[in-house]
Design an enzyme around this catalytic site. Structure first.
Site, PDB file in Angstrom:
ATOM      1  N   SER A   1       1.132-105.991  58.649  1.00  0.00           N
ATOM      2  CA  SER A   1       1.629-104.665  59.445  1.00  0.00           C
ATOM      3  C   SER A   1       2.964-103.974  59.078  1.00  0.00           C
ATOM      4  CB  SER A   1       1.900-104.928  61.113  1.00  0.00           C
ATOM      5  OG  SER A   1       2.606-103.878  61.663  1.00  0.00           O
TER       6      SER A   1
ATOM      7  N   SER B   1       2.496-101.075  63.322  1.00  0.00           N
ATOM      8  CA  SER B   1       2.665-101.370  64.777  1.00  0.00           C
ATOM      9  C   SER B   1       2.703 -99.873  65.852  1.00  0.00           C
ATOM     10  CB  SER B   1       4.112-101.899  65.127  1.00  0.00           C
ATOM     11  OG  SER B   1       3.948-103.364  64.641  1.00  0.00           O
TER      12      SER B   1
ATOM     13  N   ASN C   1       3.528-107.559  68.105  1.00  0.00           N
ATOM     14  CA  ASN C   1       4.790-107.481  67.448  1.00  0.00           C
ATOM     15  C   ASN C   1       5.827-107.670  68.231  1.00  0.00           C
ATOM     16  OD1 ASN C   1       7.131-107.238  65.640  1.00  0.00           O
ATOM     17  ND2 ASN C   1       6.270-105.004  65.190  1.00  0.00           N
TER      18      ASN C   1
ATOM     19  N   CYS D   1      10.148-107.714  66.026  1.00  0.00           N
ATOM     20  CA  CYS D   1      10.781-106.634  64.867  1.00  0.00           C
ATOM     21  C   CYS D   1      12.430-106.921  65.085  1.00  0.00           C
ATOM     22  CB  CYS D   1      10.353-105.063  65.338  1.00  0.00           C
ATOM     23  SG  CYS D   1      11.405-104.101  64.261  1.00  0.00           S
TER      24      CYS D   1
ATOM     25  N   LYS E   1       2.894-112.240  66.410  1.00  0.00           N
ATOM     26  CA  LYS E   1       3.884-112.330  65.441  1.00  0.00           C
ATOM     27  C   LYS E   1       5.143-112.813  65.602  1.00  0.00           C
ATOM     28  CE  LYS E   1       4.727-109.743  61.500  1.00  0.00           C
ATOM     29  NZ  LYS E   1       4.333-108.415  60.520  1.00  0.00           N
TER      30      LYS E   1
ATOM     31  N   GLY F   1       2.518-108.116  52.147  1.00  0.00           N
ATOM     32  CA  GLY F   1       3.662-107.125  52.663  1.00  0.00           C
ATOM     33  C   GLY F   1       4.382-106.699  51.484  1.00  0.00           C
TER      34      GLY F   1
END
Lengths: 254, 301
Positions: B22, B47, B125, B128, B162, B261
């Site tokens: 993501s 996200s 998520n 973050c 996550k 990523g």
């Protein structure tokens, strides 16, 4: 003079650059800096003003480094208002620049899009290539690089939208009327100009176009600079694209 | 002979174990299609939040050489954009919808839109590290995280949580498995800071950002190893996988799929083909017949 070296994957530190000279024309300024940079014309650097933003700029000269800025937002307004002694912070270069070909090239620049093209003209001239440089501006008071192109021994033609200097009209008119006289086309300008260039050139002649989008990360991950519908990223796949790759991927203009 | 790279991630069948993590080129339909065409086994969207978010002004990324620090600020076109975001993907594409929000209702709303649009799984998520109220402060509160998890699990889609680097992640793993999550994405970035010593300024506009890339790989590997060792659950091992070796190590540690990523910094997405080729050659050299036999391999040594 400090030399910035390229290479973006070993970590990219900012280089402090001091403005040595400012050449302002209307809402556009040429900022001459006290560093030089090895770059392929059309590649861009990220210019950071701490406390404001970081913006992408394709240099208009490399030795010493010169950036050409038009005031459109808070950061570019501050850049245009800079004076000798002011500092800015630079990382790069990034992206893919123009492919230098021999033969007889036509360079078409619109507005500050002329910046990477005058550097390209300089590099081509160093190879012994002679071409034609066409610059389009809204009016004669922001004419940028006609003199420099003439000094390279090139033909240089100015178009202004208001007809206040040079020919009245858009620089793509020259392309339309003279396409057959060239072996390659290089263009950088506002979106409508780029589209017109792509439409005129199609796959008939080697043609490269530098695209402008909002580049935020500069390294191909945030997606902010996507050329809509094509899956191409200006910062990583461009900013210079071949006409055929844009058209193949569905960019409107063909 | 080319080995079969297909694998199972919980209830999902993937053509190979690589998953677009993501946050990377996942907020535009033409980029998401390009990622799928580049060969990912599954793609995770950026996200999405209930409302569009502009994110922070640049600089949003710092290239440290040994990793990257980013504070994009959850820039995204909003959950209502989802149908358009998925519109260019072929039917067979495996899509993980990543969602973020501030409240259990935010998450539920986004997940409902995901279910309507038939996403294959939903990633929460909760971790973050650079947006206040929408990230780490959630995952650090296990009870609040469980409230969110319950809301979303009740919709009946596979849910992946996550995880961030917190003191309580093993507790969250245990208790969210009780609530019916299918697995975990391990791990999110780690909060950090970069200062420009020429100007003296913190580089990121947001000051703090999330560290990713090679620097965090050993941490991610340890978390995957620990969670798999304890629970044998589906894990998307994400964190500093910047080549096929790290991808293989993730599988060995217990990941069923491998998130990609930071590998994409300065690289075209098509270059994931090199990772797939590297995994395949390693399988041939070591005699692994499939990906499943590599998952958790280090736990039997």
């Amino acid at each position: 003079m400090e030399r910035m070296s390229g290479g973006c994957c070993k970590g990219s530190h900012y280089h402090e650059a001091v403005v040595t000279r400012v050449d302002r024309r209307g809402d556009v300024a040429n900022l001459y800096l006290d560093i030089s940079l090895e770059t392929v014309p059309g590649q861009f650097v990220m210019v950071w003003l701490p406390g404001l933003e970081e913006v992408p700029m394709a240099p208009s000269d490399d030795d010493p480094l010169r950036i050409t800025v038009k005031a459109v937002g808070k950061t570019t307004r501050r850049l245009v208002g800079m004076e000798p002694g002011d500092r800015l912070y630079i990382r790069g270069p990034y992206g893919r620049g123009f492919t230098r070909r021999s033969g007889r090239p036509l360079l078409v620049g619109g507005g500050v899009g002329a910046a990477p093209l005058i550097l390209l003209a300089k590099k081509l001239a160093e190879m012994g290539v002679e071409g034609v440089y066409v610059e389009g501006q809204p009016s004669g008071d922001v004419e940028l690089f006609i003199r420099e192109a003439l000094d390279l021994g090139w033909e240089a033609i100015l178009y202004t939208e208001d007809g206040s200097r040079g020919y009245k009209g858009l620089p793509t008119q020259y392309l339309e009327e003279n396409l057959g006289g060239f072996t390659s086309i290089y263009a950088c300008g506002p979106e409508p100009m780029n589209r017109a260039v792509l439409r005129l050139c199609g796959d008939r002649i080697p043609c490269e176009v530098s695209m402008e989008r909002i580049v935020k990360c500069g390294v191909g991950v945030c997606g902010s600079c996507v050329v809509e519908g094509t899956g191409l990223l200006v910062c990583l796949d461009g900013p210079v694209f071949r006409a055929d790759e844009l058209l193949e991927r569905g960019y409107p203009g063909g | 002979m080319a080995r079969d790279l297909s694998t199972r991630l919980g209830s999902l069948s993937l053509r190979n174990p690589l998953v677009l993590a993501s946050g990377f080129i996942g907020s535009d339909e033409s980029l998401l299609r390009r990622a799928w065409e580049a060969g990912f086994g599954a793609v995770t969207t950026k996200s999405l939040t209930p409302k569009p978010r502009k994110g922070y002004d640049p600089p949003i990324v710092v290239d440290l050489g040994y990793g990257y620090l980013n504070a994009v600020g959850l820039a995204n076109p909003g959950i209502e954009y989802l149908p358009r975001l998925l519109s260019l993907l072929p039917q067979e594409a495996v899509v993980i919808l990543s969602i973020a929000g501030a409240t259990p209702q935010d998450f539920r709303h986004c997940a409902e839109v995901g279910v309507e649009n038939n996403v294959d799984a939903i990633e929460l998520n909760l971790s973050c590290p650079h947006v206040k109220g929408l990230g780490m402060d959630i995952v650090e509160d296990v009870g609040y995280s469980l409230d969110i998890i319950e809301e979303v699990v009740s919709l009946g889609r596979p849910v992946y949580v996550k995880l961030g680097l917190t003191d309580t992640y093993m507790e969250l793993v245990a208790r969210s498995l009780d609530r019916g999550v299918e697995g975990f994405t391990v791990m999110n970035t780690v909060k950090g800071l970069a200062i420009d010593i020429e100007s003296g300024w913190p580089i990121l506009t947001n000051v703090y950002g999330g560290l990713s890339g090679p620097a965090i790989h050993p941490i991610a590997l340890r978390m995957v190893h620990e969670i798999y060792g304890e629970y044998r659950v589906p894990i998307i091992g994400t964190g500093g996988v910047t080549g096929w070796r790290e991808a293989v190590a993730m599988l060995y540690a217990g990941a069923s799929a491998v998130g990609i990523g930071s590998y994409l910094f300065n690289r075209r997405v098509e270059s994931i083909g090199d990772i797939l080729k590297g995994i395949q050659q390693h399988m041939e050299r070591k005699g692994f017949k499939d990906i499943a036999s590599m998952v958790g391999y280090s736990h039997h040594r």
